[in-house]
Design a protein around this motif. Structure first.
Motif, mmCIF file in Angstrom:
data_model
loop_
_atom_site.group_PDB
_atom_site.id
_atom_site.type_symbol
_atom_site.label_atom_id
_atom_site.label_comp_id
_atom_site.label_asym_id
_atom_site.label_seq_id
_atom_site.Cartn_x
_atom_site.Cartn_y
_atom_site.Cartn_z
ATOM 1 N N GLN A 47 -32.288 -53.100 -11.006
ATOM 2 C CA GLN A 47 -31.564 -53.472 -9.797
ATOM 3 C C GLN A 47 -32.531 -53.758 -8.659
ATOM 4 O O GLN A 47 -33.540 -53.099 -8.498
ATOM 5 C CB GLN A 47 -30.608 -52.349 -9.386
ATOM 6 C CG GLN A 47 -29.504 -52.107 -10.386
ATOM 7 C CD GLN A 47 -28.548 -53.263 -10.495
ATOM 8 O OE1 GLN A 47 -28.160 -53.834 -9.499
ATOM 9 N NE2 GLN A 47 -28.185 -53.630 -11.708
ATOM 10 N N GLU A 48 -32.216 -54.772 -7.853
ATOM 11 C CA GLU A 48 -33.004 -55.077 -6.665
ATOM 12 C C GLU A 48 -32.835 -53.941 -5.670
ATOM 13 O O GLU A 48 -31.755 -53.424 -5.473
ATOM 14 C CB GLU A 48 -32.514 -56.377 -6.019
ATOM 15 C CG GLU A 48 -32.819 -57.620 -6.814
ATOM 16 C CD GLU A 48 -34.166 -58.213 -6.449
ATOM 17 O OE1 GLU A 48 -34.669 -57.917 -5.352
ATOM 18 O OE2 GLU A 48 -34.704 -58.972 -7.262
ATOM 19 N N ARG A 49 -33.939 -53.552 -5.037
ATOM 20 C CA ARG A 49 -33.889 -52.525 -4.011
ATOM 21 C C ARG A 49 -33.811 -53.210 -2.661
ATOM 22 O O ARG A 49 -33.917 -54.424 -2.548
ATOM 23 C CB ARG A 49 -35.105 -51.631 -4.125
ATOM 24 C CG ARG A 49 -35.089 -50.865 -5.458
ATOM 25 C CD ARG A 49 -36.239 -49.979 -5.612
ATOM 26 N NE ARG A 49 -36.080 -48.839 -4.728
ATOM 27 C CZ ARG A 49 -37.055 -48.025 -4.413
ATOM 28 N NH1 ARG A 49 -38.255 -48.207 -4.898
ATOM 29 N NH2 ARG A 49 -36.853 -47.012 -3.610
ATOM 30 N N ALA A 50 -33.622 -52.424 -1.606
ATOM 31 C CA ALA A 50 -33.416 -52.962 -0.260
ATOM 32 C C ALA A 50 -34.540 -53.895 0.169
ATOM 33 O O ALA A 50 -34.314 -54.930 0.761
ATOM 34 C CB ALA A 50 -33.275 -51.817 0.735
ATOM 35 N N GLY A 51 -35.797 -53.554 -0.126
ATOM 36 C CA GLY A 51 -36.927 -54.375 0.284
ATOM 37 C C GLY A 51 -37.195 -55.537 -0.647
ATOM 38 O O GLY A 51 -38.153 -56.268 -0.468
ATOM 39 N N GLY A 52 -36.365 -55.730 -1.656
ATOM 40 C CA GLY A 52 -36.561 -56.813 -2.599
ATOM 41 C C GLY A 52 -37.436 -56.412 -3.776
ATOM 42 O O GLY A 52 -37.649 -57.189 -4.682
ATOM 43 N N SER A 53 -37.974 -55.192 -3.751
ATOM 44 C CA SER A 53 -38.827 -54.750 -4.851
ATOM 45 C C SER A 53 -37.956 -54.224 -5.981
ATOM 46 O O SER A 53 -36.803 -53.870 -5.799
ATOM 47 C CB SER A 53 -39.790 -53.661 -4.380
ATOM 48 O OG SER A 53 -39.077 -52.507 -4.015
ATOM 49 N N LYS A 54 -38.548 -54.172 -7.160
ATOM 50 C CA LYS A 54 -37.836 -53.638 -8.321
ATOM 51 C C LYS A 54 -38.557 -52.399 -8.801
ATOM 52 O O LYS A 54 -39.755 -52.265 -8.679
ATOM 53 C CB LYS A 54 -37.769 -54.672 -9.430
ATOM 54 C CG LYS A 54 -36.899 -55.855 -9.080
ATOM 55 C CD LYS A 54 -36.806 -56.793 -10.232
ATOM 56 C CE LYS A 54 -35.920 -57.967 -9.846
ATOM 57 N NZ LYS A 54 -35.795 -58.925 -10.938
ATOM 58 N N ARG A 55 -37.813 -51.490 -9.372
ATOM 59 C CA ARG A 55 -38.360 -50.228 -9.856
ATOM 60 C C ARG A 55 -38.698 -50.405 -11.338
ATOM 61 O O ARG A 55 -37.905 -50.119 -12.208
ATOM 62 C CB ARG A 55 -37.317 -49.135 -9.664
ATOM 63 C CG ARG A 55 -37.862 -47.754 -9.665
ATOM 64 C CD ARG A 55 -36.751 -46.784 -9.459
ATOM 65 N NE ARG A 55 -37.042 -46.004 -8.287
ATOM 66 C CZ ARG A 55 -36.261 -45.072 -7.829
ATOM 67 N NH1 ARG A 55 -35.116 -44.833 -8.407
ATOM 68 N NH2 ARG A 55 -36.595 -44.379 -6.783
ATOM 69 N N HIS A 56 -39.916 -50.913 -11.606
ATOM 70 C CA HIS A 56 -40.301 -51.161 -12.995
ATOM 71 C C HIS A 56 -41.111 -50.024 -13.584
ATOM 72 O O HIS A 56 -40.873 -49.598 -14.688
ATOM 73 C CB HIS A 56 -41.130 -52.449 -13.106
ATOM 74 C CG HIS A 56 -40.325 -53.680 -12.983
ATOM 75 N ND1 HIS A 56 -39.477 -54.117 -13.966
ATOM 76 C CD2 HIS A 56 -40.225 -54.580 -11.983
ATOM 77 C CE1 HIS A 56 -38.890 -55.231 -13.587
ATOM 78 N NE2 HIS A 56 -39.327 -55.539 -12.388
ATOM 79 N N SER A 57 -42.112 -49.538 -12.862
ATOM 80 C CA SER A 57 -43.075 -48.622 -13.466
ATOM 81 C C SER A 57 -42.977 -47.214 -12.907
ATOM 82 O O SER A 57 -43.975 -46.527 -12.812
ATOM 83 C CB SER A 57 -44.477 -49.170 -13.258
ATOM 84 O OG SER A 57 -44.744 -49.272 -11.875
#
Length: 108
Positions: A47-57
């Motif tokens: 899922q996209e986070r608020a800042g546009g980053s993704k939680r991959h690692s």
């Protein structure tokens, strides 16, 4: 009577993009039922986070601390205006260094 499988939140959001697989028939084997769910699982994206980053690692981990240790860590973090997580990561760095392993910043 078997209980109905609980739907995950990701599957609910992904349902708009990917049609739900057909429920297995009574004659279907367990392997066929698992294979029928694979397209749904493959469609679930981070899922996209608020800042546009993704939680991959990042993997969440729960630590059980004695109450006195938790309280001391909380007070230290407050006094030094840092997060409790910072101290846990610092401790992991020391454990890795003691055993000759790479630091967290080198492997993350």
């Amino acid at each position: 009577m078997s209980a109905k499988k609980r739907t995950s939140l990701e599957a609910v959001f992904a349902a708009e993009e990917v049609p739900a697989p057909k429920p297995p028939t009574k004659s279907a084997t367990k392997r066929e039922a698992v294979d029928a769910e694979k397209p749904m699982l493959a469609a679930i994206q981070p899922q996209e986070r608020a800042g546009g980053s993704k939680r991959h690692s990042v993997k969440q981990h729960t630590a059980y601390l004695p109450l006195a240790v938790h309280e001391q860590l909380r007070k230290l973090a407050f006094e030094e205006n840092r997060k409790m997580h910072d101290y846990l990561m610092e401790g992991l760095d020391r454990v890795f260094a003691d055993r000759g392993l790479p630091a967290v910043k080198d492997i993350a």
